[in-house]
Design a protein around this motif. Structure first.
Motif, PDB file in Angstrom:
ATOM      1  N   GLN A  11      49.403   9.358  94.879  1.00 13.72           N
ATOM      2  CA  GLN A  11      48.632   8.118  94.728  1.00 13.72           C
ATOM      3  C   GLN A  11      47.523   8.318  93.703  1.00 13.72           C
ATOM      4  O   GLN A  11      47.321   7.494  92.807  1.00 13.72           O
ATOM      5  CB  GLN A  11      48.023   7.694  96.077  1.00 13.72           C
ATOM      6  N   LEU A  12      46.803   9.441  93.808  1.00 13.34           N
ATOM      7  CA  LEU A  12      45.714   9.678  92.863  1.00 13.34           C
ATOM      8  C   LEU A  12      46.275   9.944  91.470  1.00 13.34           C
ATOM      9  O   LEU A  12      45.753   9.429  90.471  1.00 13.34           O
ATOM     10  CB  LEU A  12      44.833  10.839  93.321  1.00 13.34           C
ATOM     11  N   ALA A  13      47.362  10.692  91.403  1.00 11.32           N
ATOM     12  CA  ALA A  13      47.957  10.976  90.072  1.00 11.32           C
ATOM     13  C   ALA A  13      48.356   9.676  89.381  1.00 11.32           C
ATOM     14  O   ALA A  13      48.131   9.500  88.172  1.00 11.32           O
ATOM     15  CB  ALA A  13      49.176  11.881  90.237  1.00 11.32           C
ATOM     16  N   LEU A  14      48.890   8.720  90.128  1.00  4.38           N
ATOM     17  CA  LEU A  14      49.277   7.431  89.535  1.00  4.38           C
ATOM     18  C   LEU A  14      48.047   6.701  89.008  1.00  4.38           C
ATOM     19  O   LEU A  14      48.053   6.121  87.926  1.00  4.38           O
ATOM     20  CB  LEU A  14      50.006   6.572  90.575  1.00  4.38           C
ATOM     21  N   ARG A  15      46.977   6.751  89.792  1.00  2.00           N
ATOM     22  CA  ARG A  15      45.732   6.086  89.357  1.00  2.00           C
ATOM     23  C   ARG A  15      45.181   6.744  88.085  1.00  2.00           C
ATOM     24  O   ARG A  15      44.732   6.064  87.171  1.00  2.00           O
ATOM     25  CB  ARG A  15      44.688   6.192  90.484  1.00  2.00           C
ATOM     26  N   LEU A  16      45.241   8.062  88.034  1.00  2.00           N
ATOM     27  CA  LEU A  16      44.721   8.780  86.842  1.00  2.00           C
ATOM     28  C   LEU A  16      45.594   8.483  85.620  1.00  2.00           C
ATOM     29  O   LEU A  16      45.098   8.249  84.521  1.00  2.00           O
ATOM     30  CB  LEU A  16      44.670  10.283  87.113  1.00  2.00           C
ATOM     31  N   ILE A  93      42.758  17.612  83.839  1.00  2.00           N
ATOM     32  CA  ILE A  93      42.727  16.142  83.955  1.00  2.00           C
ATOM     33  C   ILE A  93      42.004  15.562  82.744  1.00  2.00           C
ATOM     34  O   ILE A  93      42.432  14.547  82.165  1.00  2.00           O
ATOM     35  CB  ILE A  93      42.059  15.697  85.278  1.00  2.00           C
ATOM     36  N   GLU A  94      40.932  16.246  82.302  1.00  2.00           N
ATOM     37  CA  GLU A  94      40.187  15.763  81.127  1.00  2.00           C
ATOM     38  C   GLU A  94      41.108  15.613  79.923  1.00  2.00           C
ATOM     39  O   GLU A  94      41.000  14.676  79.143  1.00  2.00           O
ATOM     40  CB  GLU A  94      39.047  16.721  80.795  1.00  2.00           C
ATOM     41  N   GLN A  95      42.055  16.548  79.781  1.00  2.00           N
ATOM     42  CA  GLN A  95      42.976  16.519  78.635  1.00  2.00           C
ATOM     43  C   GLN A  95      44.053  15.453  78.788  1.00  2.00           C
ATOM     44  O   GLN A  95      44.744  15.118  77.843  1.00  2.00           O
ATOM     45  CB  GLN A  95      43.645  17.904  78.472  1.00  2.00           C
ATOM     46  N   ARG A  96      44.229  14.953  80.004  1.00  2.00           N
ATOM     47  CA  ARG A  96      45.352  14.043  80.271  1.00  2.00           C
ATOM     48  C   ARG A  96      44.941  12.577  80.416  1.00  2.00           C
ATOM     49  O   ARG A  96      45.773  11.716  80.704  1.00  2.00           O
ATOM     50  CB  ARG A  96      46.096  14.490  81.542  1.00  2.00           C
ATOM     51  N   VAL A  97      43.650  12.280  80.274  1.00  2.00           N
ATOM     52  CA  VAL A  97      43.221  10.875  80.349  1.00  2.00           C
ATOM     53  C   VAL A  97      42.433  10.537  79.078  1.00  2.00           C
ATOM     54  O   VAL A  97      41.843  11.424  78.460  1.00  2.00           O
ATOM     55  CB  VAL A  97      42.356  10.614  81.608  1.00  2.00           C
ATOM     56  N   GLU A 244      42.299  23.344  96.463  1.00  2.11           N
ATOM     57  CA  GLU A 244      43.676  23.113  96.957  1.00  2.11           C
ATOM     58  C   GLU A 244      44.154  21.717  96.579  1.00  2.11           C
ATOM     59  O   GLU A 244      45.268  21.538  96.115  1.00  2.11           O
ATOM     60  CB  GLU A 244      43.714  23.301  98.485  1.00  2.11           C
ATOM     61  N   ALA A 245      43.291  20.727  96.735  1.00  2.42           N
ATOM     62  CA  ALA A 245      43.713  19.332  96.500  1.00  2.42           C
ATOM     63  C   ALA A 245      43.954  19.058  95.022  1.00  2.42           C
ATOM     64  O   ALA A 245      44.999  18.499  94.641  1.00  2.42           O
ATOM     65  CB  ALA A 245      42.648  18.378  97.039  1.00  2.42           C
ATOM     66  N   LEU A 246      43.017  19.447  94.161  1.00  6.56           N
ATOM     67  CA  LEU A 246      43.098  19.054  92.747  1.00  6.56           C
ATOM     68  C   LEU A 246      44.337  19.610  92.037  1.00  6.56           C
ATOM     69  O   LEU A 246      45.012  18.872  91.305  1.00  6.56           O
ATOM     70  CB  LEU A 246      41.809  19.439  92.015  1.00  6.56           C
ATOM     71  N   PRO A 247      44.707  20.885  92.263  1.00  2.19           N
ATOM     72  CA  PRO A 247      45.935  21.360  91.603  1.00  2.19           C
ATOM     73  C   PRO A 247      47.185  20.587  92.024  1.00  2.19           C
ATOM     74  O   PRO A 247      48.090  20.361  91.231  1.00  2.19           O
ATOM     75  CB  PRO A 247      46.013  22.827  92.025  1.00  2.19           C
ATOM     76  N   LYS A 248      47.201  20.083  93.278  1.00  5.76           N
ATOM     77  CA  LYS A 248      48.365  19.290  93.728  1.00  5.76           C
ATOM     78  C   LYS A 248      48.402  17.944  93.000  1.00  5.76           C
ATOM     79  O   LYS A 248      49.464  17.439  92.649  1.00  5.76           O
ATOM     80  CB  LYS A 248      48.301  19.071  95.247  1.00  5.76           C
ATOM     81  N   VAL A 249      47.217  17.382  92.751  1.00 13.87           N
ATOM     82  CA  VAL A 249      47.163  16.115  92.010  1.00 13.87           C
ATOM     83  C   VAL A 249      47.632  16.345  90.570  1.00 13.87           C
ATOM     84  O   VAL A 249      48.432  15.582  90.021  1.00 13.87           O
ATOM     85  CB  VAL A 249      45.727  15.545  92.016  1.00 13.87           C
ATOM     86  N   VAL A 250      47.164  17.438  89.982  1.00 12.19           N
ATOM     87  CA  VAL A 250      47.552  17.736  88.584  1.00 12.19           C
ATOM     88  C   VAL A 250      49.057  17.975  88.482  1.00 12.19           C
ATOM     89  O   VAL A 250      49.708  17.525  87.524  1.00 12.19           O
ATOM     90  CB  VAL A 250      46.753  18.941  88.051  1.00 12.19           C
ATOM     91  N   ALA A 251      49.639  18.612  89.486  1.00  9.98           N
ATOM     92  CA  ALA A 251      51.104  18.859  89.464  1.00  9.98           C
ATOM     93  C   ALA A 251      51.850  17.525  89.422  1.00  9.98           C
ATOM     94  O   ALA A 251      52.802  17.343  88.638  1.00  9.98           O
ATOM     95  CB  ALA A 251      51.508  19.664  90.685  1.00  9.98           C
ATOM     96  N   LYS A 252      51.382  16.559  90.209  1.00  7.59           N
ATOM     97  CA  LYS A 252      52.018  15.223  90.213  1.00  7.59           C
ATOM     98  C   LYS A 252      51.768  14.524  88.874  1.00  7.59           C
ATOM     99  O   LYS A 252      52.632  13.861  88.313  1.00  7.59           O
ATOM    100  CB  LYS A 252      51.430  14.362  91.341  1.00  7.59           C
ATOM    101  N   LEU A 253      50.546  14.710  88.321  1.00  7.89           N
ATOM    102  CA  LEU A 253      50.206  14.053  87.046  1.00  7.89           C
ATOM    103  C   LEU A 253      51.087  14.599  85.925  1.00  7.89           C
ATOM    104  O   LEU A 253      51.568  13.852  85.060  1.00  7.89           O
ATOM    105  CB  LEU A 253      48.729  14.288  86.740  1.00  7.89           C
ATOM    106  N   ARG A 254      51.352  15.889  85.946  1.00  9.77           N
ATOM    107  CA  ARG A 254      52.233  16.500  84.923  1.00  9.77           C
ATOM    108  C   ARG A 254      53.630  15.863  84.998  1.00  9.77           C
ATOM    109  O   ARG A 254      54.215  15.526  83.972  1.00  9.77           O
ATOM    110  CB  ARG A 254      52.365  18.005  85.170  1.00  9.77           C
ATOM    111  N   GLU A 255      54.118  15.672  86.248  1.00 15.15           N
ATOM    112  CA  GLU A 255      55.455  15.055  86.423  1.00 15.15           C
ATOM    113  C   GLU A 255      55.452  13.648  85.834  1.00 15.15           C
ATOM    114  O   GLU A 255      56.334  13.257  85.088  1.00 15.15           O
ATOM    115  CB  GLU A 255      55.806  14.966  87.916  1.00 15.15           C
ATOM    116  N   LEU A 256      54.391  12.896  86.137  1.00 15.99           N
ATOM    117  CA  LEU A 256      54.331  11.496  85.666  1.00 15.99           C
ATOM    118  C   LEU A 256      54.254  11.431  84.139  1.00 15.99           C
ATOM    119  O   LEU A 256      54.755  10.515  83.512  1.00 15.99           O
ATOM    120  CB  LEU A 256      53.096  10.803  86.265  1.00 15.99           C
ATOM    121  N   GLN A 257      53.592  12.432  83.553  1.00 20.65           N
ATOM    122  CA  GLN A 257      53.364  12.378  82.098  1.00 20.65           C
ATOM    123  C   GLN A 257      54.364  13.228  81.323  1.00 20.65           C
ATOM    124  O   GLN A 257      54.242  13.397  80.118  1.00 20.65           O
ATOM    125  CB  GLN A 257      51.924  12.806  81.773  1.00 20.65           C
ATOM    126  N   ALA A 258      55.351  13.786  82.056  1.00 22.87           N
ATOM    127  CA  ALA A 258      56.339  14.656  81.379  1.00 22.87           C
ATOM    128  C   ALA A 258      57.192  13.847  80.389  1.00 22.87           C
ATOM    129  O   ALA A 258      57.407  12.645  80.612  1.00 22.87           O
ATOM    130  CB  ALA A 258      57.264  15.270  82.427  1.00 22.87           C
TER     131      ALA A 258
END
Ligand code: APR
Length: 258
Positions: A11-16, A93-97, A244-258
């Motif tokens: 959910q957070l990765a989608l928002r980012l 995340i800074e590099q991805r938004v 623990e939380a932030l790396p899981k969000v980044v993993a999802k963000l990488r998938e979305l932006q792959a």
């Protein structure tokens, strides 16, 4: 899939991924997994030392040696720690938004060490010194920043006012750097997504930033194992360590932006 079926990291990765402006406020909790103590937890600094005796200008003028001894201990401790996965995740995340601002209350320099670029240091930086009298802040590499405390030695500024050097840290009762708080206010007021990470949200004006962002329409996220004043207002809460939380969000963000 509806939000109910997505996990909170996604959910957070989608928002980012959809955000144009992201603003983050961090506190001591983001450095906890690096081994840097927080202030108000059971084993926090303010349970061992009295901030009134150490983190304010009257204490410094009354007993500069004690204050320098304490900050030299903290500087040495921080010199031995490294950024943790939470710091690195924020840097990624800074590099991805498109637009990213990281306002930190921490003075430990770990966000910059992890590669964060647009870092707004609300409470200063323990690796820098400044003159108590003329106010000049010495930059990285300046000899005035190389001072190593020894009993009986106190660093004096070369200014005509013979001011004592002190850590470039905002002490209780002091104003935050005007440009820093101005930039943080502006970014909080325009953020699409605001992350409040590892802060008890009790020390103002920094603590007002997430509330300001929410009022201005930001999607508000809190990452903290313990509840705070902000928790009831947050759109998404991760009651777990940021490392623990932030790396899981980044993993999802990488998938979305792959
Ligand atoms: N991940 C995320 N949050 C954590 C973690 C972790 N691994 N471990 C602890 N926390 C949370 C705690 O639950 C607490 O809410 O970090 C928060 C730390 O709160 P404080 O110790 O009050 O630190 P902070 O909010 O940064 O204090 C603000 O007060 O003393 C002044 O200038 C000092 O910048 C500091 C300001």
């Amino acid at each position: 899939m509806s939000d109910q079926t997505r996990d909170t990291y996604e959910q957070l990765a989608l928002r980012l991924a959809a955000a144009n402006r992201v603003c983050v406020l961090t506190g001591a909790g983001v450095s906890r997994e690096s081994g840097v103590p927080t202030f108000r937890e059971a084993d926090g600094l303010w349970n061992k030392y009295r901030p009134e005796e150490l983190a304010n200008v009257d204490a410094f003028l009354r007993n500069p040696e004690l204050v320098w001894e304490w900050y030299s201990w903290r500087r040495e401790l921080i010199g031995e720690v490294s950024p943790n996965p939470g710091h690195y995740a924020l840097a990624e995340i800074e590099q991805r938004v498109p637009q990213f601002t990281l306002a930190t209350q921490n003075v430990d320099n770990l966000h910059r060490a992890a590669g964060s670029v647009n870092v707004v240091e609300l409470h200063g930086n323990i690796m820098r010194n400044k003159c108590q009298k003329c106010g000049v802040v010495f930059k990285e590499g300046d000899p005035e920043n190389e001072f190593v405390f020894e009993k009986g030695t106190l660093p004096v500024c070369a200014c005509g006012k013979k001011g004592l050097l002190r850590p470039d840290i905002v002490w209780f009762g002091e104003m935050l750097p005007e440009d820093a708080i101005q930039q943080a206010w502006e970014e909080a007021g325009q953020a699409d997504v605001f992350l409040s990470v590892g802060t008890s949200t009790v020390v103002y004006p920094a603590a007002a930033l997430p509330f300001t962002a929410k009022q201005a329409g930001a999607y508000l996220v809190e990452i903290n194992p313990n509840p705070t004043e902000l928790t009831p207002l947050a759109d998404l809460v991760f009651s777990e360590p940021s490392g623990e939380a932030l790396p899981k969000v980044v993993a999802k963000l990488r998938e979305l932006q792959a």
